[in-house]
Design a protein around this motif. Structure first.
Motif, PDB file in Angstrom:
ATOM      1  N   LEU A  80     -33.133   0.653  -3.948  1.00  0.00           N
ATOM      2  CA  LEU A  80     -33.973  -0.036  -2.995  1.00  0.00           C
ATOM      3  C   LEU A  80     -34.301   0.951  -1.898  1.00  0.00           C
ATOM      4  O   LEU A  80     -33.442   1.303  -1.088  1.00  0.00           O
ATOM      5  N   LYS A  81     -35.544   1.417  -1.893  1.00  0.00           N
ATOM      6  CA  LYS A  81     -35.996   2.329  -0.853  1.00  0.00           C
ATOM      7  C   LYS A  81     -36.518   1.506   0.301  1.00  0.00           C
ATOM      8  O   LYS A  81     -37.426   0.689   0.134  1.00  0.00           O
ATOM      9  N   MET A  82     -35.921   1.712   1.467  1.00  0.00           N
ATOM     10  CA  MET A  82     -36.273   0.942   2.649  1.00  0.00           C
ATOM     11  C   MET A  82     -36.950   1.863   3.645  1.00  0.00           C
ATOM     12  O   MET A  82     -36.372   2.870   4.052  1.00  0.00           O
ATOM     13  N   LYS A  83     -38.162   1.543   4.042  1.00  0.00           N
ATOM     14  CA  LYS A  83     -38.894   2.316   5.041  1.00  0.00           C
ATOM     15  C   LYS A  83     -39.313   1.390   6.171  1.00  0.00           C
ATOM     16  O   LYS A  83     -39.470   0.193   5.968  1.00  0.00           O
ATOM     17  N   GLY A  84     -39.519   1.973   7.330  1.00  0.00           N
ATOM     18  CA  GLY A  84     -39.944   1.164   8.460  1.00  0.00           C
ATOM     19  C   GLY A  84     -38.987   0.020   8.745  1.00  0.00           C
ATOM     20  O   GLY A  84     -39.414  -1.105   9.013  1.00  0.00           O
ATOM     21  N   VAL A  85     -37.693   0.317   8.691  1.00  0.00           N
ATOM     22  CA  VAL A  85     -36.707  -0.757   8.856  1.00  0.00           C
ATOM     23  C   VAL A  85     -36.763  -1.348  10.262  1.00  0.00           C
ATOM     24  O   VAL A  85     -37.154  -0.674  11.231  1.00  0.00           O
ATOM     25  N   LYS A  86     -36.385  -2.604  10.339  1.00  0.00           N
ATOM     26  CA  LYS A  86     -36.409  -3.353  11.592  1.00  0.00           C
ATOM     27  C   LYS A  86     -35.010  -3.891  11.876  1.00  0.00           C
ATOM     28  O   LYS A  86     -34.209  -4.060  10.949  1.00  0.00           O
ATOM     29  N   PRO A  87     -34.710  -4.214  13.126  1.00  0.00           N
ATOM     30  CA  PRO A  87     -33.396  -4.779  13.444  1.00  0.00           C
ATOM     31  C   PRO A  87     -33.069  -6.016  12.612  1.00  0.00           C
ATOM     32  O   PRO A  87     -31.900  -6.222  12.252  1.00  0.00           O
ATOM     33  N   GLU A  88     -34.079  -6.795  12.285  1.00  0.00           N
ATOM     34  CA  GLU A  88     -33.832  -8.003  11.489  1.00  0.00           C
ATOM     35  C   GLU A  88     -33.485  -7.711  10.034  1.00  0.00           C
ATOM     36  O   GLU A  88     -33.126  -8.613   9.284  1.00  0.00           O
ATOM     37  N   ASP A  89     -33.569  -6.455   9.625  1.00  0.00           N
ATOM     38  CA  ASP A  89     -33.116  -6.073   8.283  1.00  0.00           C
ATOM     39  C   ASP A  89     -31.605  -5.846   8.248  1.00  0.00           C
ATOM     40  O   ASP A  89     -31.042  -5.608   7.171  1.00  0.00           O
ATOM     41  N   THR A  90     -30.979  -5.919   9.397  1.00  0.00           N
ATOM     42  CA  THR A  90     -29.538  -5.719   9.476  1.00  0.00           C
ATOM     43  C   THR A  90     -28.788  -6.840   8.780  1.00  0.00           C
ATOM     44  O   THR A  90     -28.953  -8.009   9.118  1.00  0.00           O
ATOM     45  N   THR A  91     -28.008  -6.493   7.786  1.00  0.00           N
ATOM     46  CA  THR A  91     -27.152  -7.436   7.083  1.00  0.00           C
ATOM     47  C   THR A  91     -26.495  -6.737   5.900  1.00  0.00           C
ATOM     48  O   THR A  91     -26.666  -5.532   5.730  1.00  0.00           O
ATOM     49  N   VAL A  92     -25.784  -7.505   5.075  1.00  0.00           N
ATOM     50  CA  VAL A  92     -25.190  -6.964   3.872  1.00  0.00           C
ATOM     51  C   VAL A  92     -26.158  -7.147   2.701  1.00  0.00           C
ATOM     52  O   VAL A  92     -26.708  -8.237   2.506  1.00  0.00           O
ATOM     53  N   TYR A  93     -26.342  -6.075   1.946  1.00  0.00           N
ATOM     54  CA  TYR A  93     -27.243  -6.094   0.801  1.00  0.00           C
ATOM     55  C   TYR A  93     -26.430  -6.080  -0.498  1.00  0.00           C
ATOM     56  O   TYR A  93     -25.477  -5.298  -0.637  1.00  0.00           O
ATOM     57  N   TYR A  94     -26.838  -6.936  -1.425  1.00  0.00           N
ATOM     58  CA  TYR A  94     -26.133  -7.081  -2.692  1.00  0.00           C
ATOM     59  C   TYR A  94     -27.066  -6.781  -3.863  1.00  0.00           C
ATOM     60  O   TYR A  94     -28.243  -7.146  -3.847  1.00  0.00           O
ATOM     61  N   CYS A  95     -26.502  -6.195  -4.864  1.00  0.00           N
ATOM     62  CA  CYS A  95     -27.205  -5.943  -6.106  1.00  0.00           C
ATOM     63  C   CYS A  95     -26.801  -7.030  -7.112  1.00  0.00           C
ATOM     64  O   CYS A  95     -25.639  -7.448  -7.146  1.00  0.00           O
TER      65      CYS A  95
END
Length: 115
Positions: A80-95
């Motif tokens: 998962l390529k994440m660009k232009g991240v924002k504070p609201e993207d903060t959390t735990v990511y699961y596959c």
């Protein structure tokens, strides 16, 4: 059984980039649908992006144009390529991997977007 291991999480500044990886314990990506999900404390786990076994992708509206899901079948790894991240993207990511009712989850990786 399939074990999924996520990596690549960490601290990133707003507007920055990060790449998450999900490696499977055996070769499944050519036949399993893969997905990235995220879950904030006290909230439900939501889909971020999915990639079908054949390669078709889908994205949550909140990440369209910023995140890209991909996979390398030969390496048993999804990204998962994440660009232009924002504070609201903060959390735990699961596959997640699923096929005909068989579902596997990774342990999660924390992404924190903060200056």
């Amino acid at each position: 059984q399939v074990q999924l291991v996520e990596s690549g999480g960490g601290l990133v500044q707003p507007g920055g980039s990060l790449r998450l990886s999900c490696t499977a314990s055996r070769s499944i990506f050519s036949i399993y649908n893969m997905g990235w999900y995220r879950q904030a404390p006290g909230k439900q786990r939501d889909v971020v992006a999915t990639i079908a076994s054949g390669g078709r992708t889908n994205y949550a509206d909140s990440v369209k144009g910023r995140f890209t899901i991909s996979k390398d079948n030969a390496k048993n790894t999804a990204y998962l390529k994440m660009k232009g991240v924002k504070p609201e993207d903060t959390t735990v990511y699961y596959c997640r991997a699923d096929r005909f009712g068989s579902t596997y989850w990774g342990q999660g990786t924390q992404v924190t977007v903060s200056s």
